[in-house]
Scaffold this active site. Structure first.
Site, short mmCIF file in Angstrom:
data_model
loop_
_atom_site.label_atom_id
_atom_site.label_comp_id
_atom_site.label_asym_id
_atom_site.label_seq_id
_atom_site.Cartn_x
_atom_site.Cartn_y
_atom_site.Cartn_z
N HIS A 26 0.83 -1.21 0.00
CA HIS A 26 0.00 0.00 0.00
C HIS A 26 0.86 1.26 0.00
O HIS A 26 0.68 2.16 -0.85
CB HIS A 26 -0.91 -0.02 1.23
CG HIS A 26 -1.82 1.14 1.35
ND1 HIS A 26 -3.19 1.03 1.21
CD2 HIS A 26 -1.59 2.46 1.63
CE1 HIS A 26 -3.74 2.23 1.37
NE2 HIS A 26 -2.80 3.11 1.64
N GLU A 27 1.79 1.34 0.93
CA GLU A 27 2.61 2.55 1.03
C GLU A 27 3.61 2.65 -0.12
O GLU A 27 3.90 3.75 -0.60
CB GLU A 27 3.34 2.57 2.38
CG GLU A 27 2.41 2.62 3.59
CD GLU A 27 1.43 3.78 3.56
OE1 GLU A 27 1.77 4.85 2.98
OE2 GLU A 27 0.32 3.63 4.09
N HIS A 30 1.82 4.26 -3.02
CA HIS A 30 1.79 5.73 -2.89
C HIS A 30 3.13 6.35 -3.28
O HIS A 30 3.20 7.30 -4.07
CB HIS A 30 1.48 6.12 -1.44
CG HIS A 30 0.06 5.92 -1.02
ND1 HIS A 30 -1.01 6.29 -1.79
CD2 HIS A 30 -0.46 5.41 0.13
CE1 HIS A 30 -2.13 6.01 -1.15
NE2 HIS A 30 -1.82 5.48 0.02
#
Length: 223
Positions: A26-27, A30
């Protein structure tokens, strides 16, 4: 698949492993998308990596085990570095939750293939098969949870950032004015049962629906 939101001791190793995978991807999503759009902030901080140590927040991970929600270390993004700040900001915010949805989809495909080929039948249900069953179930359901949870329009969640970039400037200023109080709003929603039931509680209801939809898609693909 069982409801994996009430974690048993047996499930904890699988839950921790899935959280490490889910938070890291997820990170990374980003950080990588922001870097590709021209913002070096995350790159300079060493966040464009799949090394879990750069992304995991211990408190956030513990909280998801205890309360059913949590977080990783947020990736800093400087939208002013984007050539189209609002559009690219929306994309950068969205790719995090979408990465969790993709992981859940892949996990559901693998689960269905195992199910269709008799891997999980009682005659074959060894400890290794049981571990695979629990891992895949946890992988799907926790990633669906993180996808839905991160779309809640409260700061610092991705849903809020998407809404902020979509909003006209006057509304954005009003939203930014209440950001310092967002943690109190969030805690009120989480810990007052009627509010929790009608907000975060709905997320738990949708987990099964999305999981079943993925399994139906797998059935159409694999027969």
């Amino acid at each position: 698949m069982e409801n994996l939101l009430a974690f048993s001791f047996e499930q904890l190793p699988f839950v921790l492993l899935v959280l490490i995978i889910a938070f890291t991807v997820h990170e990374f999503a980003h950080a990588y998308s922001a870097y590709k759009f021209g913002d070096p902030t995350a790159k300079l901080l060493g966040r464009v990596t799949l090394n879990p140590a750069r992304h995991i927040d211990v408190l956030g991970m513990l909280l998801i085990l205890l309360a059913g929600f949590g977080w990783a270390r947020p990736v800093p993004v400087t939208r002013e570095n984007f050539s189209r700040p609002r559009l690219m900001g929306i994309i950068v915010s969205a790719v995090g939750p979408l990465s969790n949805l993709l992981i859940a989809f892949i996990g559901a495909m693998i689960y269905y293939v195992c199910l269709r080929n008799g891997v999980f039948i009682e005659a074959n249900y060894s400890r290794g098969v049981e571990a695979l069953d629990i891992f895949l179930s946890t992988l799907v359901q926790l990633n669906v949870l993180l996808f839905l949870f991160n779309l809640i329009p409260l700061p610092p969640l991705d849903g809020y950032r998407i809404l902020e970039d979509l909003a006209p400037l006057p509304l954005r200023r009003k939203m930014q004015a209440i950001e310092p109080y967002s943690i109190f709003i969030f805690l009120i929603i989480v810990f007052i049962p009627p509010l929790r039931q009608n907000t975060i509680g709905r997320i738990y209801d949708w987990i099964g629906d999305i999981t079943n939809a993925f399994l139906r898609i797998a059935q159409m693909i694999f027969g």
